[in-house]
Scaffold this motif. Structure first.
Motif, mmCIF file in Angstrom:
data_model
loop_
_atom_site.group_PDB
_atom_site.id
_atom_site.type_symbol
_atom_site.label_atom_id
_atom_site.label_comp_id
_atom_site.label_asym_id
_atom_site.label_seq_id
_atom_site.Cartn_x
_atom_site.Cartn_y
_atom_site.Cartn_z
ATOM 1 N N PHE A 46 -45.448 -33.629 26.112
ATOM 2 C CA PHE A 46 -44.887 -33.217 24.533
ATOM 3 C C PHE A 46 -44.480 -34.577 23.891
ATOM 4 O O PHE A 46 -44.049 -35.429 24.577
ATOM 5 N N VAL A 47 -44.661 -34.535 22.635
ATOM 6 C CA VAL A 47 -44.200 -35.516 21.593
ATOM 7 C C VAL A 47 -43.294 -34.916 20.793
ATOM 8 O O VAL A 47 -42.149 -35.607 20.739
ATOM 9 N N ALA A 48 -43.553 -33.944 19.854
ATOM 10 C CA ALA A 48 -42.656 -33.555 18.830
ATOM 11 C C ALA A 48 -43.436 -32.206 18.241
ATOM 12 O O ALA A 48 -44.279 -31.917 18.583
ATOM 13 N N ALA A 49 -42.206 -31.391 17.823
ATOM 14 C CA ALA A 49 -42.844 -30.052 17.413
ATOM 15 C C ALA A 49 -41.795 -29.867 16.200
ATOM 16 O O ALA A 49 -40.773 -30.354 15.850
ATOM 17 N N ILE A 50 -42.190 -28.727 15.279
ATOM 18 C CA ILE A 50 -41.606 -28.561 14.033
ATOM 19 C C ILE A 50 -41.872 -26.852 13.919
ATOM 20 O O ILE A 50 -43.060 -26.338 14.117
ATOM 21 N N SER A 51 -40.771 -26.203 13.410
ATOM 22 C CA SER A 51 -40.862 -24.915 13.238
ATOM 23 C C SER A 51 -41.917 -24.442 11.980
ATOM 24 O O SER A 51 -42.241 -25.420 11.085
ATOM 25 N N VAL A 56 -36.721 -27.028 11.764
ATOM 26 C CA VAL A 56 -36.152 -27.408 13.091
ATOM 27 C C VAL A 56 -37.276 -28.107 13.591
ATOM 28 O O VAL A 56 -38.584 -28.062 13.462
ATOM 29 N N THR A 57 -36.889 -29.326 14.127
ATOM 30 C CA THR A 57 -37.963 -30.293 14.755
ATOM 31 C C THR A 57 -37.218 -30.525 16.412
ATOM 32 O O THR A 57 -36.055 -30.627 16.259
ATOM 33 N N SER A 58 -38.266 -30.967 17.012
ATOM 34 C CA SER A 58 -37.762 -31.427 18.325
ATOM 35 C C SER A 58 -38.586 -32.705 18.705
ATOM 36 O O SER A 58 -39.871 -32.783 18.356
ATOM 37 N N TYR A 59 -37.969 -33.381 19.564
ATOM 38 C CA TYR A 59 -38.911 -34.717 19.674
ATOM 39 C C TYR A 59 -38.374 -35.149 21.397
ATOM 40 O O TYR A 59 -37.600 -34.833 21.828
ATOM 41 N N ALA A 60 -39.628 -35.546 21.946
ATOM 42 C CA ALA A 60 -39.463 -36.289 23.113
ATOM 43 C C ALA A 60 -38.181 -37.524 23.162
ATOM 44 O O ALA A 60 -38.334 -38.052 22.182
ATOM 45 N N ASP A 61 -37.732 -37.557 24.021
ATOM 46 C CA ASP A 61 -36.718 -38.684 24.083
ATOM 47 C C ASP A 61 -37.497 -40.053 23.667
ATOM 48 O O ASP A 61 -36.961 -40.872 23.214
ATOM 49 N N SER A 62 -38.614 -40.096 24.377
ATOM 50 C CA SER A 62 -39.447 -41.686 24.211
ATOM 51 C C SER A 62 -39.723 -41.563 22.833
ATOM 52 O O SER A 62 -40.160 -43.119 22.674
ATOM 53 N N LEU A 104 -36.377 -23.570 21.752
ATOM 54 C CA LEU A 104 -36.504 -23.224 23.334
ATOM 55 C C LEU A 104 -37.751 -23.885 23.961
ATOM 56 O O LEU A 104 -37.614 -24.003 25.260
ATOM 57 N N ARG A 105 -38.709 -23.671 23.462
ATOM 58 C CA ARG A 105 -40.217 -23.850 24.134
ATOM 59 C C ARG A 105 -40.961 -24.923 23.609
ATOM 60 O O ARG A 105 -42.081 -24.965 23.972
ATOM 61 N N ALA A 106 -40.522 -25.795 22.761
ATOM 62 C CA ALA A 106 -41.399 -26.913 22.045
ATOM 63 C C ALA A 106 -41.997 -27.612 23.110
ATOM 64 O O ALA A 106 -43.280 -27.864 22.850
ATOM 65 N N GLY A 107 -41.737 -27.957 24.017
ATOM 66 C CA GLY A 107 -42.183 -28.909 25.171
ATOM 67 C C GLY A 107 -43.336 -28.203 26.150
ATOM 68 O O GLY A 107 -43.872 -28.872 26.850
ATOM 69 N N ARG A 108 -43.538 -26.862 25.982
ATOM 70 C CA ARG A 108 -44.472 -26.194 26.905
ATOM 71 C C ARG A 108 -45.773 -26.194 26.577
ATOM 72 O O ARG A 108 -45.976 -25.359 25.681
ATOM 73 N N PRO A 109 -46.688 -26.720 26.806
ATOM 74 C CA PRO A 109 -48.270 -26.582 26.226
ATOM 75 C C PRO A 109 -48.754 -25.157 26.384
ATOM 76 O O PRO A 109 -49.423 -24.726 25.499
#
Length: 125
Positions: A46-51, A56-62, A104-109
């Motif tokens: 996972f890299v990033a996601a947006i609603s 709402v956004t979500s990012y991998a720590d890296s 909740l689930r952005a990082g799950r392919p």
């Protein structure tokens, strides 16, 4: 829905690239969307996601603080602005879309029903 990712290329460490994702068949803003990447010999990560509404956004720590995901409703696209690139960012980058709750689930392919074909990003040291 068919997704098309573009914008990859070869860049030196410290440089920038902007990836884009466009959809056909249905509007991209009908879904939450995200970016994943896969380096040779490694699992897709996972890299990033947006609603859907972009709120709402979500990012991998890296990539936090270096990458920015944005939706552009005027032309129904999504972009990933990548700054301060590092050699370890080298991978094939995929855009994806699905009906998921980003917080909740952005990082799950498995939460993404639709995937683009991938675009290669290579960062030289």
């Amino acid at each position: 829905v068919q997704l098309q990712a573009s914008g990859g290329g070869l860049v030196q460490a410290g440089g920038s690239l902007r990836l884009s994702c466009a959809a056909s068949g249905r509007t991209l803003n009908s879904y939450a969307t995200g970016w994943f990447r896969q380096a040779p010999g490694k699992e897709r990560e996972f890299v990033a996601a947006i609603s859907r509404n972009g709120g709402v956004t979500s990012y991998a720590d890296s990539v936090k603080g270096r990458f920015t995901i944005t939706r552009h409703n005027t032309n129904d696209t999504m972009t990933l602005q990548m700054n301060s690139l590092k050699p370890e960012d080298t991978a094939v980058y995929y855009c994806a879309a699905g009906n998921l709750i980003v917080t909740l689930r952005a990082g799950r392919p498995s939460e993404y029903a639709y995937w683009g074909q991938g675009t290669q990003v290579t960062v030289s040291s």
